[in-house]
Scaffold this motif. Sequence first.
Motif, mmCIF file in Angstrom:
data_model
loop_
_atom_site.group_PDB
_atom_site.id
_atom_site.type_symbol
_atom_site.label_atom_id
_atom_site.label_comp_id
_atom_site.label_asym_id
_atom_site.label_seq_id
_atom_site.Cartn_x
_atom_site.Cartn_y
_atom_site.Cartn_z
ATOM 1 N N CYS A 171 0.826 -1.109 -0.008
ATOM 2 C CA CYS A 171 -0.048 -0.042 0.246
ATOM 3 C C CYS A 171 0.820 1.275 0.006
ATOM 4 O O CYS A 171 1.518 1.431 0.836
ATOM 5 N N TYR A 172 0.966 2.189 -1.206
ATOM 6 C CA TYR A 172 1.971 3.069 -1.296
ATOM 7 C C TYR A 172 1.024 4.370 -0.986
ATOM 8 O O TYR A 172 1.414 5.707 -0.997
ATOM 9 N N ASP A 173 -0.147 4.418 -0.617
ATOM 10 C CA ASP A 173 -0.909 5.630 -0.007
ATOM 11 C C ASP A 173 -2.115 5.145 0.507
ATOM 12 O O ASP A 173 -2.632 3.907 0.639
ATOM 13 N N ILE A 174 -2.560 6.298 1.293
ATOM 14 C CA ILE A 174 -3.967 5.935 1.969
ATOM 15 C C ILE A 174 -5.179 5.416 1.197
ATOM 16 O O ILE A 174 -5.833 4.403 1.671
ATOM 17 N N GLY A 175 -5.367 5.838 -0.133
ATOM 18 C CA GLY A 175 -6.367 5.063 -1.021
ATOM 19 C C GLY A 175 -6.352 3.495 -1.311
ATOM 20 O O GLY A 175 -7.099 2.885 -1.457
ATOM 21 N N HIS A 176 -4.880 3.120 -1.237
ATOM 22 C CA HIS A 176 -4.771 1.738 -1.134
ATOM 23 C C HIS A 176 -5.286 1.017 -0.186
ATOM 24 O O HIS A 176 -5.573 -0.081 -0.446
ATOM 25 N N GLY A 191 -8.368 -12.718 7.612
ATOM 26 C CA GLY A 191 -7.177 -12.277 8.274
ATOM 27 C C GLY A 191 -6.419 -13.641 8.583
ATOM 28 O O GLY A 191 -6.654 -14.902 8.513
ATOM 29 N N PRO A 192 -4.946 -13.446 9.122
ATOM 30 C CA PRO A 192 -4.270 -12.091 9.019
ATOM 31 C C PRO A 192 -3.882 -11.532 7.843
ATOM 32 O O PRO A 192 -3.142 -12.420 7.057
ATOM 33 N N LEU A 193 -4.321 -10.216 7.492
ATOM 34 C CA LEU A 193 -3.743 -9.597 6.118
ATOM 35 C C LEU A 193 -2.512 -9.104 6.425
ATOM 36 O O LEU A 193 -2.123 -8.514 7.665
ATOM 37 N N PHE A 194 -1.473 -9.234 5.553
ATOM 38 C CA PHE A 194 -0.083 -8.866 5.750
ATOM 39 C C PHE A 194 -0.168 -7.386 4.818
ATOM 40 O O PHE A 194 -0.133 -7.577 3.639
ATOM 41 N N VAL A 195 -0.141 -6.321 5.525
ATOM 42 C CA VAL A 195 0.000 -5.030 5.001
ATOM 43 C C VAL A 195 1.233 -4.350 5.102
ATOM 44 O O VAL A 195 2.001 -3.968 6.159
ATOM 45 N N GLN A 196 1.923 -4.103 3.766
ATOM 46 C CA GLN A 196 3.041 -3.550 3.707
ATOM 47 C C GLN A 196 2.996 -2.373 3.470
ATOM 48 O O GLN A 196 2.487 -1.876 2.203
ATOM 49 N N SER A 197 3.257 -1.275 4.098
ATOM 50 C CA SER A 197 3.153 0.135 3.832
ATOM 51 C C SER A 197 4.215 0.880 3.484
ATOM 52 O O SER A 197 5.317 0.610 4.073
ATOM 53 N N VAL A 198 4.181 1.668 2.337
ATOM 54 C CA VAL A 198 5.345 1.895 1.585
ATOM 55 C C VAL A 198 5.469 3.486 1.689
ATOM 56 O O VAL A 198 4.461 4.137 1.254
ATOM 57 N N GLY A 206 4.576 10.180 1.334
ATOM 58 C CA GLY A 206 5.906 10.498 1.591
ATOM 59 C C GLY A 206 6.405 9.694 2.814
ATOM 60 O O GLY A 206 5.795 8.622 3.059
ATOM 61 N N GLY A 207 7.633 10.214 3.376
ATOM 62 C CA GLY A 207 8.164 9.445 4.467
ATOM 63 C C GLY A 207 8.094 10.395 5.698
ATOM 64 O O GLY A 207 8.816 10.103 6.699
ATOM 65 N N HIS A 208 7.315 11.411 5.838
ATOM 66 C CA HIS A 208 7.406 12.129 6.875
ATOM 67 C C HIS A 208 6.609 11.202 8.067
ATOM 68 O O HIS A 208 5.726 10.229 8.064
ATOM 69 N N PRO A 209 6.929 11.363 9.507
ATOM 70 C CA PRO A 209 6.441 10.727 10.525
ATOM 71 C C PRO A 209 4.820 10.857 10.460
ATOM 72 O O PRO A 209 4.144 9.887 10.976
ATOM 73 N N GLU A 210 4.364 12.067 10.052
ATOM 74 C CA GLU A 210 2.986 11.961 10.221
ATOM 75 C C GLU A 210 2.376 11.049 9.073
ATOM 76 O O GLU A 210 1.139 10.710 9.348
ATOM 77 N N ASP A 211 2.775 10.947 8.080
ATOM 78 C CA ASP A 211 2.401 10.187 7.170
ATOM 79 C C ASP A 211 2.524 8.777 7.544
ATOM 80 O O ASP A 211 1.668 7.817 7.310
ATOM 81 N N VAL A 212 3.513 8.184 8.247
ATOM 82 C CA VAL A 212 3.433 7.087 8.895
ATOM 83 C C VAL A 212 2.286 6.708 9.959
ATOM 84 O O VAL A 212 1.599 5.797 9.889
ATOM 85 N N GLN A 213 2.154 7.837 10.740
ATOM 86 C CA GLN A 213 1.085 7.718 11.724
ATOM 87 C C GLN A 213 -0.232 7.766 11.072
ATOM 88 O O GLN A 213 -1.247 6.928 11.270
ATOM 89 N N MET A 214 -0.633 8.436 9.926
ATOM 90 C CA MET A 214 -1.814 8.559 9.112
ATOM 91 C C MET A 214 -2.000 7.135 8.601
ATOM 92 O O MET A 214 -3.187 6.538 8.582
ATOM 93 N N ASP A 220 -5.847 0.659 10.998
ATOM 94 C CA ASP A 220 -6.395 0.205 12.324
ATOM 95 C C ASP A 220 -8.060 0.512 12.196
ATOM 96 O O ASP A 220 -8.822 -0.428 12.504
ATOM 97 N N ARG A 221 -8.277 1.518 11.468
ATOM 98 C CA ARG A 221 -9.646 1.846 11.601
ATOM 99 C C ARG A 221 -10.618 1.011 10.500
ATOM 100 O O ARG A 221 -11.419 0.824 10.696
ATOM 101 N N LEU A 222 -9.709 0.772 9.314
ATOM 102 C CA LEU A 222 -10.557 -0.145 8.316
ATOM 103 C C LEU A 222 -10.427 -1.445 8.324
ATOM 104 O O LEU A 222 -11.460 -2.368 8.309
ATOM 105 N N LEU A 223 -9.221 -2.226 9.256
ATOM 106 C CA LEU A 223 -9.008 -3.292 9.225
ATOM 107 C C LEU A 223 -9.107 -4.090 10.555
ATOM 108 O O LEU A 223 -9.085 -5.208 10.846
ATOM 109 N N GLY A 224 -9.024 -3.119 11.520
ATOM 110 C CA GLY A 224 -9.279 -3.463 12.733
ATOM 111 C C GLY A 224 -8.148 -4.545 13.523
ATOM 112 O O GLY A 224 -6.775 -4.112 13.181
#
Length: 309
Positions: A171-176, A191-198, A206-214, A220-224
Amino acid sequence: MSKSRKVIVSCALTGAIHTPSMSPYLPVTPDEIIAEGQRAVEAGAAILHVHARDPETGRPDQSVEAFARILPALKETGAVINITTGGSPFMDVSERAAPALHYAPELASLNMGSMNFGLYPMLARFPDLEQQWERDHLENSRNVIFKNTFEDIGFILDNGGKNGTRFEFECYDIGHLYSLNHMTKLKGLTGPLFVQSVFGLLGGIGGHPEDVQMMRRTADRLLGDRYQWSVLGAGANQLRIAAMSAAMGGHIRVGLEDSLWAGPGEKATSSAQQVLKVGEIISGLGLTIASPDEARDLLGLKGAGEVRF
Protein backbone atom coordinates in the motif's frame (compact mmCIF):
# COMPACT_ATOMS: atom_id res chain seq x y z
CA MET A 1 8.07 -11.87 32.92
CA SER A 2 5.88 -11.40 29.82
CA LYS A 3 7.07 -12.69 26.48
CA SER A 4 8.74 -10.22 24.13
CA ARG A 5 6.73 -9.25 21.03
CA LYS A 6 8.00 -10.80 17.81
CA VAL A 7 8.93 -8.50 14.93
CA ILE A 8 9.07 -9.93 11.41
CA VAL A 9 11.99 -8.69 9.32
CA SER A 10 11.50 -9.01 5.58
CA CYS A 11 14.44 -8.54 3.23
CA ALA A 12 14.02 -7.44 -0.40
CA LEU A 13 17.17 -8.62 -2.13
CA THR A 14 17.37 -6.82 -5.49
CA GLY A 15 14.04 -5.49 -6.82
CA ALA A 16 13.49 -3.69 -10.12
CA ILE A 17 14.16 -0.05 -9.17
CA HIS A 18 17.90 0.28 -8.70
CA THR A 19 20.26 -0.56 -11.56
CA PRO A 20 23.69 -2.24 -11.48
CA SER A 21 25.69 0.96 -12.05
CA MET A 22 24.27 2.49 -8.87
CA SER A 23 26.04 0.07 -6.53
CA PRO A 24 28.61 -2.69 -6.97
CA TYR A 25 26.82 -4.55 -4.17
CA LEU A 26 23.42 -4.85 -5.88
CA PRO A 27 23.00 -8.57 -6.65
CA VAL A 28 22.27 -9.40 -10.29
CA THR A 29 23.22 -12.99 -11.10
CA PRO A 30 21.41 -15.97 -9.58
CA ASP A 31 24.48 -16.82 -7.50
CA GLU A 32 24.68 -13.26 -6.17
CA ILE A 33 20.97 -13.15 -5.30
CA ILE A 34 21.19 -16.54 -3.56
CA ALA A 35 24.24 -15.47 -1.56
CA GLU A 36 22.44 -12.26 -0.54
CA GLY A 37 19.48 -14.29 0.64
CA GLN A 38 21.66 -16.61 2.68
CA ARG A 39 23.43 -13.69 4.37
CA ALA A 40 20.12 -11.96 5.10
CA VAL A 41 18.64 -15.03 6.78
CA GLU A 42 21.79 -15.54 8.84
CA ALA A 43 21.43 -11.91 9.96
CA GLY A 44 17.83 -12.46 11.09
CA ALA A 45 15.47 -12.05 8.11
CA ALA A 46 12.40 -14.30 8.29
CA ILE A 47 11.05 -13.42 4.81
CA LEU A 48 12.96 -13.04 1.53
CA HIS A 49 11.21 -10.90 -1.09
CA VAL A 50 12.42 -12.13 -4.47
CA HIS A 51 12.87 -10.55 -7.91
CA ALA A 52 15.05 -11.92 -10.71
CA ARG A 53 17.36 -10.17 -13.18
CA ASP A 54 19.06 -10.89 -16.46
CA PRO A 55 22.53 -12.02 -15.34
CA GLU A 56 24.24 -10.28 -18.27
CA THR A 57 22.61 -6.84 -18.24
CA GLY A 58 20.96 -6.65 -14.83
CA ARG A 59 17.55 -5.85 -16.34
CA PRO A 60 14.52 -7.04 -14.34
CA ASP A 61 13.48 -10.50 -15.60
CA GLN A 62 10.04 -11.77 -14.62
CA SER A 63 10.22 -15.04 -16.56
CA VAL A 64 9.41 -18.33 -14.85
CA GLU A 65 12.80 -19.63 -16.02
CA ALA A 66 14.70 -16.80 -14.30
CA PHE A 67 13.11 -17.64 -10.95
CA ALA A 68 13.87 -21.34 -11.41
CA ARG A 69 17.57 -20.51 -11.02
CA ILE A 70 16.97 -18.79 -7.67
CA LEU A 71 14.08 -20.25 -5.72
CA PRO A 72 15.26 -23.77 -4.74
CA ALA A 73 18.44 -22.49 -3.11
CA LEU A 74 16.62 -19.68 -1.31
CA LYS A 75 14.08 -22.19 -0.01
CA GLU A 76 16.95 -24.12 1.61
CA THR A 77 17.59 -21.14 3.92
CA GLY A 78 14.34 -21.97 5.72
CA ALA A 79 12.98 -18.46 5.19
CA VAL A 80 9.52 -17.66 3.89
CA ILE A 81 9.89 -16.95 0.16
CA ASN A 82 7.83 -14.01 -1.07
CA ILE A 83 7.69 -13.82 -4.89
CA THR A 84 6.94 -10.44 -6.42
CA THR A 85 3.90 -9.88 -8.60
CA GLY A 86 4.95 -6.23 -8.92
CA GLY A 87 7.82 -7.09 -11.25
CA SER A 88 8.48 -3.77 -12.95
CA PRO A 89 6.06 -0.89 -13.73
CA PHE A 90 6.83 -1.49 -17.41
CA MET A 91 5.36 -5.06 -17.41
CA ASP A 92 1.73 -6.12 -17.77
CA VAL A 93 -0.05 -8.06 -15.05
CA SER A 94 0.15 -11.48 -16.72
CA GLU A 95 3.93 -11.21 -17.02
CA ARG A 96 4.28 -9.90 -13.49
CA ALA A 97 2.13 -12.63 -11.95
CA ALA A 98 3.56 -15.58 -13.90
CA PRO A 99 6.27 -16.74 -11.43
CA ALA A 100 4.01 -16.55 -8.37
CA LEU A 101 1.20 -18.43 -10.12
CA HIS A 102 3.61 -21.08 -11.41
CA TYR A 103 5.55 -21.72 -8.18
CA ALA A 104 2.72 -21.27 -5.63
CA PRO A 105 4.85 -19.63 -2.89
CA GLU A 106 3.72 -19.19 0.68
CA LEU A 107 3.63 -15.43 0.12
CA ALA A 108 3.48 -13.10 -2.87
CA SER A 109 3.46 -9.31 -3.03
CA LEU A 110 0.37 -7.58 -4.41
CA ASN A 111 0.21 -3.88 -5.23
CA MET A 112 -3.10 -2.34 -4.20
CA GLY A 113 -3.54 0.46 -6.71
CA SER A 114 -2.43 2.16 -9.91
CA MET A 115 -0.03 5.06 -9.47
CA ASN A 116 2.67 7.25 -10.91
CA PHE A 117 6.04 5.65 -10.16
CA GLY A 118 8.70 8.32 -10.54
CA LEU A 119 12.26 7.02 -10.64
CA TYR A 120 13.65 9.79 -12.84
CA PRO A 121 15.01 11.98 -9.98
CA MET A 122 17.73 9.34 -9.56
CA LEU A 123 19.21 10.50 -12.89
CA ALA A 124 20.66 13.52 -11.09
CA ARG A 125 22.11 11.37 -8.29
CA PHE A 126 23.60 8.77 -10.64
CA PRO A 127 24.89 10.64 -13.72
CA ASP A 128 27.38 7.95 -14.77
CA LEU A 129 25.13 4.99 -15.56
CA GLU A 130 27.04 2.52 -17.70
CA GLN A 131 24.23 0.99 -19.79
CA GLN A 132 21.69 2.81 -21.93
CA TRP A 133 18.82 0.70 -20.59
CA GLU A 134 19.53 2.01 -17.09
CA ARG A 135 19.12 5.61 -18.21
CA ASP A 136 16.02 4.74 -20.24
CA HIS A 137 14.57 2.86 -17.25
CA LEU A 138 14.73 5.99 -15.12
CA GLU A 139 13.86 8.54 -17.81
CA ASN A 140 10.81 6.63 -19.04
CA SER A 141 9.30 6.64 -15.54
CA ARG A 142 8.25 10.25 -16.18
CA ASN A 143 5.45 8.92 -18.37
CA VAL A 144 4.46 5.55 -16.95
CA ILE A 145 1.54 4.54 -14.78
CA PHE A 146 2.15 1.49 -12.61
CA LYS A 147 -1.10 -0.23 -13.52
CA ASN A 148 -2.87 -2.16 -10.76
CA THR A 149 -6.59 -1.99 -11.53
CA PHE A 150 -9.25 -3.76 -9.51
CA GLU A 151 -9.38 -6.33 -12.31
CA ASP A 152 -5.60 -6.86 -12.07
CA ILE A 153 -5.78 -7.23 -8.30
CA GLY A 154 -8.69 -9.67 -8.58
CA PHE A 155 -6.82 -11.75 -11.18
CA ILE A 156 -3.87 -12.25 -8.85
CA LEU A 157 -6.03 -12.84 -5.78
CA ASP A 158 -8.21 -15.42 -7.52
CA ASN A 159 -5.44 -17.35 -9.23
CA GLY A 160 -2.87 -17.13 -6.45
CA GLY A 161 -5.47 -17.95 -3.83
CA LYS A 162 -6.22 -21.26 -5.57
CA ASN A 163 -2.64 -22.27 -4.75
CA GLY A 164 -2.92 -21.39 -1.08
CA THR A 165 -0.63 -18.39 -1.52
CA ARG A 166 -1.23 -15.51 0.86
CA PHE A 167 -0.29 -11.94 0.04
CA GLU A 168 1.87 -9.07 1.17
CA PHE A 169 -0.49 -6.20 0.31
CA GLU A 170 1.72 -3.29 -0.77
CA CYS A 171 0.00 0.00 0.00
CA TYR A 172 1.74 3.11 -1.32
CA ASP A 173 -0.94 5.56 -0.23
CA ILE A 174 -4.05 5.95 1.91
CA GLY A 175 -6.37 5.09 -0.98
CA HIS A 176 -4.67 1.70 -1.33
CA LEU A 177 -5.83 0.81 2.18
CA TYR A 178 -9.40 1.61 1.15
CA SER A 179 -8.94 -0.56 -1.95
CA LEU A 180 -7.67 -3.39 0.22
CA ASN A 181 -10.65 -3.06 2.52
CA HIS A 182 -12.93 -3.17 -0.54
CA MET A 183 -11.23 -6.28 -1.93
CA THR A 184 -11.38 -8.11 1.39
CA LYS A 185 -15.17 -7.73 1.30
CA LEU A 186 -15.50 -8.47 -2.41
CA LYS A 187 -13.34 -11.60 -2.30
CA GLY A 188 -14.13 -12.73 1.23
CA LEU A 189 -10.48 -12.50 2.33
CA THR A 190 -9.78 -13.59 5.87
CA GLY A 191 -7.04 -12.49 8.22
CA PRO A 192 -4.39 -12.09 9.11
CA LEU A 193 -3.81 -9.68 6.23
CA PHE A 194 -0.15 -8.74 5.80
CA VAL A 195 -0.11 -5.02 5.00
CA GLN A 196 3.16 -3.52 3.76
CA SER A 197 2.97 0.29 3.90
CA VAL A 198 5.43 1.86 1.46
CA PHE A 199 6.84 5.32 2.17
CA GLY A 200 8.99 7.73 0.19
CA LEU A 201 8.53 6.69 -3.45
CA LEU A 202 7.61 9.54 -5.79
CA GLY A 203 3.96 9.06 -6.69
CA GLY A 204 3.02 7.54 -3.33
CA ILE A 205 2.80 8.81 0.23
CA GLY A 206 5.87 10.57 1.63
CA GLY A 207 8.18 9.56 4.43
CA HIS A 208 7.23 12.13 7.09
CA PRO A 209 6.46 10.73 10.55
CA GLU A 210 2.92 12.08 10.23
CA ASP A 211 2.49 10.05 7.01
CA VAL A 212 3.51 6.90 8.89
CA GLN A 213 1.09 7.64 11.71
CA MET A 214 -1.74 8.37 9.29
CA MET A 215 -1.25 5.08 7.44
CA ARG A 216 -1.25 3.17 10.72
CA ARG A 217 -4.37 4.93 12.03
CA THR A 218 -6.23 4.37 8.77
CA ALA A 219 -5.30 0.69 8.64
CA ASP A 220 -6.47 0.27 12.25
CA ARG A 221 -9.78 1.95 11.49
CA LEU A 222 -10.47 -0.03 8.31
CA LEU A 223 -9.00 -3.43 9.18
CA GLY A 224 -9.18 -3.59 12.97
CA ASP A 225 -7.47 -6.66 14.37
CA ARG A 226 -7.49 -8.52 11.02
CA TYR A 227 -4.02 -7.49 9.91
CA GLN A 228 -0.29 -7.46 10.60
CA TRP A 229 1.39 -4.16 9.73
CA SER A 230 4.83 -3.73 8.21
CA VAL A 231 6.68 -0.77 6.72
CA LEU A 232 9.07 -0.13 3.88
CA GLY A 233 10.97 3.15 3.92
CA ALA A 234 12.61 3.99 0.59
CA GLY A 235 16.16 5.32 0.50
CA ALA A 236 17.17 7.48 3.44
CA ASN A 237 13.78 6.85 5.06
CA GLN A 238 14.57 3.19 5.70
CA LEU A 239 15.93 3.00 9.25
CA ARG A 240 13.95 5.92 10.68
CA ILE A 241 10.63 4.49 9.51
CA ALA A 242 11.71 0.99 10.57
CA ALA A 243 12.24 2.29 14.10
CA MET A 244 8.81 3.95 14.07
CA SER A 245 7.13 0.71 12.99
CA ALA A 246 8.80 -1.38 15.67
CA ALA A 247 7.80 1.17 18.32
CA MET A 248 4.21 1.27 16.99
CA GLY A 249 3.66 -2.49 17.08
CA GLY A 250 4.59 -3.25 13.48
CA HIS A 251 7.06 -5.23 11.41
CA ILE A 252 9.90 -4.11 9.12
CA ARG A 253 11.16 -4.58 5.57
CA VAL A 254 14.69 -3.65 4.48
CA GLY A 255 17.00 -4.65 1.63
CA LEU A 256 18.88 -3.29 -1.36
CA GLU A 257 15.65 -3.20 -3.37
CA ASP A 258 14.45 -0.39 -1.12
CA SER A 259 17.67 1.41 -0.18
CA LEU A 260 21.30 1.19 -1.26
CA TRP A 261 22.49 2.81 1.96
CA ALA A 262 23.57 1.74 5.44
CA GLY A 263 23.80 5.32 6.72
CA PRO A 264 24.44 8.87 5.49
CA GLY A 265 26.93 8.65 2.63
CA GLU A 266 27.64 4.97 3.37
CA LYS A 267 26.60 2.43 0.77
CA ALA A 268 25.39 -0.87 2.20
CA THR A 269 27.66 -3.74 1.22
CA SER A 270 24.81 -6.23 1.63
CA SER A 271 21.14 -6.39 2.55
CA ALA A 272 22.33 -8.32 5.60
CA GLN A 273 23.98 -5.16 6.88
CA GLN A 274 20.57 -3.48 6.93
CA VAL A 275 18.99 -6.52 8.61
CA LEU A 276 21.59 -6.32 11.37
CA LYS A 277 20.92 -2.61 11.86
CA VAL A 278 17.17 -3.11 12.32
CA GLY A 279 17.95 -6.04 14.59
CA GLU A 280 19.73 -3.59 16.88
CA ILE A 281 16.68 -1.32 16.82
CA ILE A 282 14.38 -4.22 17.65
CA SER A 283 16.48 -5.51 20.53
CA GLY A 284 16.98 -1.95 21.82
CA LEU A 285 13.20 -1.67 22.17
CA GLY A 286 13.06 -4.87 24.18
CA LEU A 287 11.54 -6.81 21.28
CA THR A 288 12.61 -10.01 19.50
CA ILE A 289 13.14 -10.81 15.82
CA ALA A 290 10.68 -13.46 14.62
CA SER A 291 12.07 -16.69 13.22
CA PRO A 292 10.73 -17.89 9.84
CA ASP A 293 8.38 -20.35 11.55
CA GLU A 294 7.15 -17.66 13.93
CA ALA A 295 6.48 -15.45 10.92
CA ARG A 296 4.51 -18.31 9.33
CA ASP A 297 2.36 -18.56 12.44
CA LEU A 298 1.77 -14.81 12.65
CA LEU A 299 0.77 -14.61 8.97
CA GLY A 300 -1.15 -17.87 8.72
CA LEU A 301 1.02 -19.27 5.92
CA LYS A 302 0.67 -22.75 4.47
CA GLY A 303 4.28 -23.86 5.03
CA ALA A 304 7.31 -24.43 2.83
CA GLY A 305 6.25 -28.00 2.08
CA GLU A 306 3.30 -26.75 0.03
CA VAL A 307 5.20 -24.69 -2.55
CA ARG A 308 6.11 -25.84 -6.07
CA PHE A 309 9.87 -25.28 -6.03
